[in-house]
Design an enzyme around this catalytic site. Structure first.
Site, PDB file in Angstrom:
ATOM      1  N   HIS A 114      42.469  51.381  34.485  1.00 60.32           N
ATOM      2  CA  HIS A 114      43.758  50.824  34.032  1.00 60.32           C
ATOM      3  C   HIS A 114      44.565  51.804  33.172  1.00 60.32           C
ATOM      4  O   HIS A 114      45.727  51.528  32.866  1.00 60.32           O
ATOM      5  CB  HIS A 114      43.549  49.539  33.213  1.00 60.32           C
ATOM      6  CG  HIS A 114      42.977  48.408  34.016  1.00 60.32           C
ATOM      7  ND1 HIS A 114      43.529  47.980  35.213  1.00 60.32           N
ATOM      8  CD2 HIS A 114      41.897  47.607  33.811  1.00 60.32           C
ATOM      9  CE1 HIS A 114      42.804  46.987  35.692  1.00 60.32           C
ATOM     10  NE2 HIS A 114      41.802  46.735  34.866  1.00 60.32           N
ATOM     11  N   ASP A 150      36.690  47.357  42.251  1.00 57.22           N
ATOM     12  CA  ASP A 150      36.740  46.526  41.055  1.00 57.22           C
ATOM     13  C   ASP A 150      37.678  45.343  41.314  1.00 57.22           C
ATOM     14  O   ASP A 150      38.636  45.454  42.077  1.00 57.22           O
ATOM     15  CB  ASP A 150      37.264  47.369  39.883  1.00 57.22           C
ATOM     16  CG  ASP A 150      37.230  46.640  38.553  1.00 57.22           C
ATOM     17  OD1 ASP A 150      36.280  46.875  37.789  1.00 57.22           O
ATOM     18  OD2 ASP A 150      38.157  45.836  38.290  1.00 57.22           O
ATOM     19  N   HIS A 152      39.928  44.141  39.632  1.00 59.19           N
ATOM     20  CA  HIS A 152      41.283  44.315  39.103  1.00 59.19           C
ATOM     21  C   HIS A 152      41.962  45.513  39.764  1.00 59.19           C
ATOM     22  O   HIS A 152      41.297  46.510  40.089  1.00 59.19           O
ATOM     23  CB  HIS A 152      41.231  44.520  37.583  1.00 59.19           C
ATOM     24  CG  HIS A 152      40.580  43.385  36.854  1.00 59.19           C
ATOM     25  ND1 HIS A 152      39.251  43.416  36.464  1.00 59.19           N
ATOM     26  CD2 HIS A 152      41.065  42.179  36.475  1.00 59.19           C
ATOM     27  CE1 HIS A 152      38.954  42.269  35.859  1.00 59.19           C
ATOM     28  NE2 HIS A 152      40.029  41.503  35.855  1.00 59.19           N
ATOM     29  N   ASP A 229      32.985  43.253  38.816  1.00 59.79           N
ATOM     30  CA  ASP A 229      33.559  42.001  38.312  1.00 59.79           C
ATOM     31  C   ASP A 229      34.143  41.127  39.411  1.00 59.79           C
ATOM     32  O   ASP A 229      34.687  40.064  39.119  1.00 59.79           O
ATOM     33  CB  ASP A 229      34.592  42.269  37.207  1.00 59.79           C
ATOM     34  CG  ASP A 229      35.542  43.404  37.539  1.00 59.79           C
ATOM     35  OD1 ASP A 229      35.540  43.881  38.699  1.00 59.79           O
ATOM     36  OD2 ASP A 229      36.295  43.821  36.630  1.00 59.79           O
TER      37      ASP A 229
HETATM   38 ZN   LIG Z   1      37.879  44.944  36.537  1.00 56.55          ZN
END
Ligand SMILES: [Zn+2]
Length: 284
Positions: A114, A150, A152, A229
């Site tokens: 991120h 992931d 996200h 995740d």
């Molecule tokens: Zn994540």
């Protein structure tokens, strides 16, 4: 299998924060007990030069000196610059080991995908996988692919590598979900948004498709943003993957001829050590 890990990565944290030291502290002994033949190496910290390929000087200075939290998810921990530089350096070292013919995994925190060129966010300070990709290109690689499964969107990786002609990036992630981007594909970036609670088989098929498409780029190095995740039991997402799916991701890597390194991103359930082990065991 070579595992890059530095025990100092468990020396910071904040009570109640999901990106917690136990993620690593519980994984290390499990892997060491089950795989005594795997080699453990302590990574080097990323140099200013390496960080500077992905981040602005102002961002690097902010990580070094800020005493104000970057956002609610990303505290200005004491010594976070050193922690983040070691995590980025571990990604570099894993990538270099892959180029040298090893299978390598970076088991470090903080995660990185991120962190944008000029902003820390979402538990991430430096864009570890992008730093590693740019290091590889600076050292002779011609084409690097980044596969991010992931849960996200890898918005930071995307920000750093967008329009780079020698990098292909694919991210499969929950949408709607944090950070709210990753609905659009362009140039060298392919995004695969997945609705919350999508059927497990559909999700797995999309992850497989994303890998096959990246391989068509004919990378001489594949870097994996390995987040765990998207697991059904993860406390901060709404996705449906199970342990066997992460094992399959590792199996797909095992079948490739492409040098590959994986770098830990997210994964916040208590089962994280088992998920990592399933992925690595089938890959090794
Ligand atoms: Zn994540």
């Amino acid at each position: 299998m070579i595992i890059f890990n530095d025990e100092r990565c468990t020396e910071y944290g904040r009570t109640g924060h999901p990106e917690r030291p136990q993620r690593i502290a519980r994984t290390v002994p499990l892997l060491k007990e089950r795989h005594p033949q795997w080699e453990w190496r302590r990574p080097n910290a990323a140099s200013e030069e390496a960080l500077g390929r992905a981040h602005t000087p102002e961002h690097i200075d902010a990580i070094r000196s800020s005493t104000t939290d970057f956002d609610a998810d990303s505290p200005a921990y004491a010594n976070i610059f050193d922690h983040a530089a070691r995590a980025a350096g571990a990604a570099i070292d894993a990538a270099r080991a892959a180029v040298n013919g090893e299978r390598a995994f970076s088991l470090m925190r903080p995660p990185g995908h991120h962190a944008t060129r000029d902003r820390a966010m979402g538990f991430c300070y430096f864009s570890n996988v992008a730093v590693a990709a740019l290091d590889a290109l600076a050292n002779g690689a011609k084409r690097v692919a980044i596969w991010d499964f992931d849960a996200h969107h890898g918005n930071g990786t995307e920000d750093v590598v967008a329009h780079h002609p020698q990098i292909a990036f694919a991210s499969v992630h929950q949408f709607p979900g944090y950070p709210g981007s990753g609905t659009r594909s362009f140039a060298n970036v392919t995004n695969y948004p997945i609705a919350p609670y999508s059927p497990r088989a559909d999700h797995v098929a999309t992850v497989e498709h994303s890998l096959r498409k990246l391989l068509a780029f004919k990378p001489d190095l594949l870097l994996v943003s390995a987040g765990f995740d998207a697991y059904s039991g993860d406390p901060i997402t709404q996705m449906a993957l199970e342990l066997d799916d992460f094992a399959n991701f590792g199996k797909w890597l095992r079948e490739l001829d492409t040098p590959t390194a994986a770098i830990l991103e997210g994964g916040y359930s208590d089962e994280l050590p088992e998920l990592i082990d399933a992925f690595l065991t089938s890959w090794s």
